[in-house]
Structures are given as structure tokens and as C-alpha cells.
Enzyme design. Structure first.
Site, PDB file in Angstrom:
ATOM      1  N   ASN A 157     -14.916  10.856   0.254  1.00  0.00           N
ATOM      2  CA  ASN A 157     -14.737  11.778  -0.881  1.00  0.00           C
ATOM      3  C   ASN A 157     -16.010  12.526  -1.262  1.00  0.00           C
ATOM      4  O   ASN A 157     -15.942  13.603  -1.855  1.00  0.00           O
ATOM      5  CB  ASN A 157     -14.116  11.060  -2.086  1.00  0.00           C
ATOM      6  CG  ASN A 157     -14.991   9.967  -2.639  1.00  0.00           C
ATOM      7  OD1 ASN A 157     -15.902   9.477  -1.967  1.00  0.00           O
ATOM      8  ND2 ASN A 157     -14.722   9.560  -3.869  1.00  0.00           N
ATOM      9  N   PRO A 181     -20.293   6.634   8.867  1.00  0.00           N
ATOM     10  CA  PRO A 181     -19.559   7.516   7.963  1.00  0.00           C
ATOM     11  C   PRO A 181     -18.076   7.163   7.939  1.00  0.00           C
ATOM     12  O   PRO A 181     -17.584   6.500   8.853  1.00  0.00           O
ATOM     13  CB  PRO A 181     -19.766   8.909   8.585  1.00  0.00           C
ATOM     14  CG  PRO A 181     -20.087   8.670  10.024  1.00  0.00           C
ATOM     15  CD  PRO A 181     -20.644   7.271  10.148  1.00  0.00           C
ATOM     16  N   ALA A 182     -17.367   7.632   6.920  1.00  0.00           N
ATOM     17  CA  ALA A 182     -15.913   7.411   6.875  1.00  0.00           C
ATOM     18  C   ALA A 182     -15.282   8.055   8.100  1.00  0.00           C
ATOM     19  O   ALA A 182     -15.712   9.129   8.530  1.00  0.00           O
ATOM     20  CB  ALA A 182     -15.342   8.039   5.609  1.00  0.00           C
ATOM     21  N   GLY A 233     -16.920   2.609  -1.585  1.00  0.00           N
ATOM     22  CA  GLY A 233     -15.531   2.672  -1.116  1.00  0.00           C
ATOM     23  C   GLY A 233     -14.653   1.770  -1.956  1.00  0.00           C
ATOM     24  O   GLY A 233     -14.961   1.489  -3.121  1.00  0.00           O
ATOM     25  N   GLU A 255     -20.588   0.148  -4.507  1.00  0.00           N
ATOM     26  CA  GLU A 255     -20.086   1.107  -5.492  1.00  0.00           C
ATOM     27  C   GLU A 255     -18.611   1.249  -5.189  1.00  0.00           C
ATOM     28  O   GLU A 255     -18.234   1.881  -4.207  1.00  0.00           O
ATOM     29  CB  GLU A 255     -20.866   2.427  -5.348  1.00  0.00           C
ATOM     30  CG  GLU A 255     -20.820   3.277  -6.590  1.00  0.00           C
ATOM     31  CD  GLU A 255     -19.832   4.396  -6.434  1.00  0.00           C
ATOM     32  OE1 GLU A 255     -18.673   4.183  -6.871  1.00  0.00           O
ATOM     33  OE2 GLU A 255     -20.196   5.438  -5.890  1.00  0.00           O
ATOM     34  N   LEU A 256     -17.781   0.586  -6.018  1.00  0.00           N
ATOM     35  CA  LEU A 256     -16.375   0.374  -5.646  1.00  0.00           C
ATOM     36  C   LEU A 256     -15.426   1.179  -6.527  1.00  0.00           C
ATOM     37  O   LEU A 256     -15.816   2.172  -7.123  1.00  0.00           O
ATOM     38  CB  LEU A 256     -16.082  -1.127  -5.699  1.00  0.00           C
ATOM     39  CG  LEU A 256     -17.054  -1.995  -4.879  1.00  0.00           C
ATOM     40  CD1 LEU A 256     -16.761  -3.473  -5.051  1.00  0.00           C
ATOM     41  CD2 LEU A 256     -17.026  -1.610  -3.413  1.00  0.00           C
ATOM     42  N   CYS A 289     -14.236   8.085  -7.721  1.00  0.00           N
ATOM     43  CA  CYS A 289     -14.052   6.774  -8.345  1.00  0.00           C
ATOM     44  C   CYS A 289     -14.416   6.800  -9.828  1.00  0.00           C
ATOM     45  O   CYS A 289     -14.168   5.824 -10.520  1.00  0.00           O
ATOM     46  CB  CYS A 289     -14.800   5.698  -7.578  1.00  0.00           C
ATOM     47  SG  CYS A 289     -16.451   6.141  -7.222  1.00  0.00           S
ATOM     48  N   GLU A 386      -5.935   2.173  -9.924  1.00  0.00           N
ATOM     49  CA  GLU A 386      -6.577   3.460  -9.690  1.00  0.00           C
ATOM     50  C   GLU A 386      -5.612   4.345  -8.878  1.00  0.00           C
ATOM     51  O   GLU A 386      -5.072   3.907  -7.872  1.00  0.00           O
ATOM     52  CB  GLU A 386      -7.847   3.179  -8.875  1.00  0.00           C
ATOM     53  CG  GLU A 386      -8.731   4.343  -8.618  1.00  0.00           C
ATOM     54  CD  GLU A 386      -9.991   3.928  -7.821  1.00  0.00           C
ATOM     55  OE1 GLU A 386      -9.933   2.981  -7.015  1.00  0.00           O
ATOM     56  OE2 GLU A 386     -11.022   4.584  -8.029  1.00  0.00           O
ATOM     57  N   GLU A 463     -27.468   3.178  -8.130  1.00  0.00           N
ATOM     58  CA  GLU A 463     -27.982   4.192  -7.204  1.00  0.00           C
ATOM     59  C   GLU A 463     -28.518   5.366  -8.007  1.00  0.00           C
ATOM     60  O   GLU A 463     -27.989   5.709  -9.061  1.00  0.00           O
ATOM     61  CB  GLU A 463     -26.867   4.666  -6.277  1.00  0.00           C
ATOM     62  CG  GLU A 463     -26.374   3.547  -5.372  1.00  0.00           C
ATOM     63  CD  GLU A 463     -25.392   4.007  -4.315  1.00  0.00           C
ATOM     64  OE1 GLU A 463     -25.510   3.575  -3.168  1.00  0.00           O
ATOM     65  OE2 GLU A 463     -24.492   4.807  -4.642  1.00  0.00           O
TER      66      GLU A 463
HETATM   67  C1  SIN Z   1     -17.692   8.641  -6.177  1.00  0.00           C
HETATM   68  O1  SIN Z   1     -16.588   9.016  -6.531  1.00  0.00           O
HETATM   69  O2  SIN Z   1     -17.825   7.733  -5.348  1.00  0.00           O
HETATM   70  C2  SIN Z   1     -18.976   9.219  -6.669  1.00  0.00           C
HETATM   71  C3  SIN Z   1     -18.809  10.300  -7.591  1.00  0.00           C
HETATM   72  C4  SIN Z   1     -20.111  10.871  -8.075  1.00  0.00           C
HETATM   73  O3  SIN Z   1     -21.217  10.502  -7.656  1.00  0.00           O
HETATM   74  O4  SIN Z   1     -20.004  11.711  -8.941  1.00  0.00           O
END
Ligand code: SIN
Length: 485
Positions: A157, A181-182, A233, A255-256, A289, A386, A463
Site C-alpha cells: 500500500n 517487497p510485497a 503488514g 507495524e501491523l 492501516c 479492519e 518508525e
Molecule cells: C500504512 O498504512 O502502513 C502507513 C501509512 C502512513 O505512513 O501514512
């Protein structure tokens, strides 16, 4: 892909400064989600290519960790410049492979580049400490050292920004990286590898292995020389990587998923709240996310908010992301379409009303109508999971304590948003929301200068910001004795 600088288009994996095929020659075809046309293919690598990349990274790391800090900072500054010089082409690559509207892709490249700039500056600020000795002839020193080789797994994304957010701090402090990468969006990562070469990054410091997610993930988590795993992810994959990493006790950043509440109190500026909710919900067609996933509106302004929000939602232009006017692109896959439809059907069956949208878009394929659901209640699937799509469920609430309780009633804890003009409420609610990030009177919280990350099942670590280097460093304490003559 029709772009000006064709050198950015790489269709091979990047290991030890070489562009390589999979050992068995197999490839995976990459499709444009807007029209299912082939964009080319990338190698379908697995364990053996990943292990080769780890070996190259291990060799490169020893040297890179000893490079002058100003050399590391310069490479990052070069990367920042090169990303911006190629902004339009890199943005098009994101849109071709991920479907994102081009204006958002241009923004993503600026966002990605900002991490290189930020961490070029932070590279020089990896401070230690001098602590008074516990005995008269002792001194206690604390130093920070690069953790070593980093295994990195990034999502589709934000294929450019999430990679930059992970590799920039790693490069800054002297780590090397093996990144996967994805499967849907490898070309953005490969373009970044190409630019890293032009920026002067020595071979082996950054390696990009495309291919089999399970095999590459297992090779990264299972290898003793990988000292850190960083992943963005889904929560389910994050838990698996955490389990796999436990065997060799690696440091893990995750970062989930998120399930962001977006709360509008009756003292809020309603126009601002409508615009904030719109961007927080429909950025990247609801596929972030940090997307607003549960919109709670105080009952006295519920109808007014729903009317204004629905009107703006129904005006969003859906189309191929390459067309300048497009505001909503396609979803990433058929599974994404299915989940969106399931959440809408479940809500409808349990009494929600569709204020706009609700169906696959007339354009067909992976396009879905931006959708607003009203009369949504906590027993519906969408209140619990989600969605990761362009569906805005609007709930009603009466009191501050009630909405805080409902907002926190989730295993996720990434982002939350609320709108109010009351100063006391601003503090009270910010402090009580159990989320790693809170947007107060704003629907956008992402910046390289703030710590991005979640609590509970939304992740570990942060991050970006001055805290963003911590996950790539080990702390060492040196007890210095024998000072007295
Ligand atoms: C994400 O959706 O993983 C990150 C979104 C962002 O950094 O704004």
C-alpha cells in the site's frame, strides 16, 4: 510502464550489487490492478537467493558500519535528491503497480524521500552517555552500535515510503539490509535499489529479493546473521514473523493492522471534521492501516454530519489512478473486493443503511464505489475488523466516557482521531485513547518527524522521528575501571 527515465524499470532482484534472476529461472508476473494488464515480471526467488543476499549483506555490513558518519549521511542526502529528481516517474510506477491515484503517488514519493533527508541528519546524532561511576575509580560509558544485518518486509500500500522509512535509519547507523517487497508491488523497491547505487551506497548494503513470501520470510527469520526483522503488514503475518524470530531472539519491529476510531464531538468545527474524516477514510481508497475505520459522531450532530459527509463522498471521482482527476483508484485484489462486500452485506443485514455507494463500481474489475453506512452498531463485523477499503461506517454516541470505552474496545492500537474545540477534552481524550498515535483536529498524522507506530496488536517499535534509529541500534555499557593512580 510509460515513464521518462526507463533505467528506473528493473525486473531482476538486486543482490550484492548485481541484478540477478531466480536460481531456477522462474518469474512472477505483475499485474496493473486498474486493468489487469501485465506490467512485466520479476524473479521468483526463494531461500537460496535470500541466504546469498544475507551473506553479501553480512560482508558489506562490517565495512559499512566503519564508514565515516558523514559518508553515510551523504549517501542518504543523495538518495533524497535522486528520489525527488525522479518523482514523477517513481510516482507513476507506484500507480501502475498499486493503482494509487497519481497525486497521492507523487505525495508518497515526497514522503519516502523525506525519510532519507531526515535520517541523513539523524545519522550524526547517535549519542551515547557518560554516567557517574558507582565506585570512585570507575566511569560508566554507554555507546550505541549498529545492530547488524536487517531483514525487512514491506507492504504493497506504500511500496516506496515504507521501504524508505525502514532502510533510511538502517543505512544511517551502519546496518545492511535484505528486503523483500510485497509480491504485488516489487518495481518501486527495485527502482529504489537502482537509485541507491547512483547515490553511492556500497554493494551489498541494500539487497532486494523478490519472490516467494513464505520462503523468503522463513529464510530471513531463520538465519543467525539477521539480527533484526522489520515488517509492515497484517497482524497475522506479523505474529508469525515474531514467532519465527523468537528462535534466535531477534529484535523485531512490527507495524501491523489498525482499526482507527474517528470521533467527532458536538463542539467540533463540523466542516473541518468532515474534511478530516474524508481524507482519513479515503486516502489510498481506504487501504492504509491508519484509515478511519469507525466514525463515531455525537448524536446531536449525527444527521448533519452524515449528510455533509455523504455528499462529499458521493462526489469522489473513481478511475484509473494515472488520470490526473482520479481521487479513488482500484482496490489491490479480488480478496480486498470480497472483504469490502462482506462488511457491507453484514452491516446491511443487521440494520445499517447505505447512504451512498455499496456496490462494485460500474468501471468493473477492482473498482468499488466509495460507500457510507449509517445507523451502524457495535454488533456488526465492520465494528470489529479492519476493512481496508472505501467504506465509512458511521456510529452514533452520547457521552465522552461511552465513546472512549467503545473506541478502545479493540485488540488494535495504531491510530485514533478526534475533533473537539474543548481544551480540557483534548487532553483527557488524547490521554485515554489506547493508541500509539492520535490525530486531534486532523485526519493526517503521517510525517517523517513524528514516531509512527502502534500498541497492543498493532505493533512494536516506532518508525521515523528521533526515535526511529533506536530499533537499528544496540546499546553497550562499558565499565571503565582503574582510573586512580
Ligand atoms: C500504512 O498504512 O502502513 C502507513 C501509512 C502512513 O505512513 O501514512
Amino acid at each position: 510502464m510509460d515513464i521518462k527515465n526507463k533505467s528506473l524499470l528493473k525486473n531482476l532482484s538486486y543482490v550484492d550489487g548485481e541484478w540477478i534472476n531466480a536460481n531456477d529461472g522462474s518469474v512472477t508476473e505483475i499485474l496493473n490492478p486498474a486493468n489487469s494488464e501485465s506490467l512485466g515480471s520479476v524473479p521468483n526467488c526463494g531461500s537460496s537467493e535470500t541466504v546469498a543476499a544475507i551473506e553479501a549483506a553480512t560482508k558489506a555490513q562490517t565495512k559499512w558500519s566503519k564508514a565515516d558518519v558523514k559518508e553515510r549521511a551523504l549517501v542518504l542526502r543523495n538518495l533524497h535528491r535522486l528520489m525527488l529528481e525522479n518523482q514523477d516517474d517513481l510516482a507513476k510506477i507506484i500507480t501502475f503497480e498499486g493503482g494509487k491515484p497519481i497525486s497521492e503517488s507523487v505525495g508518497e514519493i515526497a514522503y519516502a524521500a523525506s525519510f532519507f533527508e531526515w535520517f541523513s541528519e539523524e545519522a550524526k546524532r547517535v549519542y551515547g552517555d557518560v554516567i557517574p561511576g558507582h565506585q570512585y575509580d570507575r566511569r560508566t560509558l554507554v555507546i550505541k552500535q549498529p545492530i547488524g544485518v536487517v531483514g525487512c518486509i514491506t507492504p504493497w500500500n506504500f511500496p516506496s515510503a515504507m521501504l524508505a522509512r525502514k532502510i533510511a535509519p538502517a543505512i544511517a547507523v551502519g546496518c545492511s539490509i535484505v528486503s523483500k517487497p510485497a509480491p504485488e508491488t516489487p518495481f518501486s523497491a527495485l527502482a529504489m535499489a537502482y537509485l541507491s547505487e547512483l547515490a553511492g551506497l556500497p554493494k551489498g548494503v541494500l539487497n532486494i529479493v523478490t519472490g516467494d513470501a513464505e520462503q523468503i520470510g522463513a529464510a530471513l527469520t531463520g538465519h543467525k546473521d539477521i539480527r533484526k526483522i522489520t515488517f509492515t503488514g497484517s497482524t497475522s503475518v506479523g505474529k508469525l514473523l515474531l514467532k519465527q524470530s523468537a528462535e534466535s531472539v531477534k529484535k523485531v519491529s512490527l507495524e501491523l493492522g489498525g482499526h482507527a476510531p474517528f470521533i467527532i464531538f458536538d463542539d467540533a468545527d463540523l466542516d473541518a471534521a468532515v474534511d478530516g474524516a474524508l481524507i482519513a477514510k479515503y486516502r489510498n481508497s481506504g487501504q492504509t492501516c491508519v484509515c478511519a475505520n469507525r466514525i463515531y459522531v455525537q448524536s446531536s450532530i449525527y444527521d448533519d454530519f452524515c449528510e455533509r459527509f455523504t455528499q462529499k463522498t458521493s462526489g469522489l471521482l473513481v478511475g484509473n489512478g494515472l488520470e490526473e482527476k482520479t481521487q479513488q483508484g482500484p482496490l489491490i485484489s479480488n480478496n480486498a473486493m470480497k472483504k469490502v462486500s462482506l462488511h457491507i452485506k453484514d452491516a446491511k443485514d443487521k440494520g445499517a443503511k447505505i447512504a451512498t455507494g455499496g456496490n462494485p463500481h460500474a468501471l468493473g474489475g477492482l473498482f468499488f464505489e466509495p460507500t457510507v453506512l449509517t445507523g451502524v452498531t457495535d454488533d456488526m463485523l465492520i465494528a470489529k475488523e479492519e476493512t481496508f477499503g472505501p467504506v465509512a461506517p458511521i456510529f452514533s454516541f452520547e457521552s465522552e466516557q461511552e465513546v472512549i470505552r467503545r473506541a478502545n474496545d479493540t485488540s488494535y492500537g495504531l491510530a485514533a482521531y478526534f475533533y473537539t474545540s474543548d481544551l480540557g477534552k483534548s487532553w483527557r481524550v488524547s490521554e485515554q485513547l489506547e493508541f500509539g498515535m492520535v490525530g486531534l483536529n486532523t485526519g493526517i498524522i503521517s510525517t517523517e518527524m513524528a514516531p509512527f507506530g502502534g500498541i497492543k496488536e498493532s505493533g512494536l517499535g516506532r518508525e521515523g522521528s528521533k526515535y526511529g534509529v533506536d530499533d537499528y541500534l544496540e546499546m553497550k555499557y562499558i565499565s571503565l575501571a582503574g582510573i586512580e593512580e
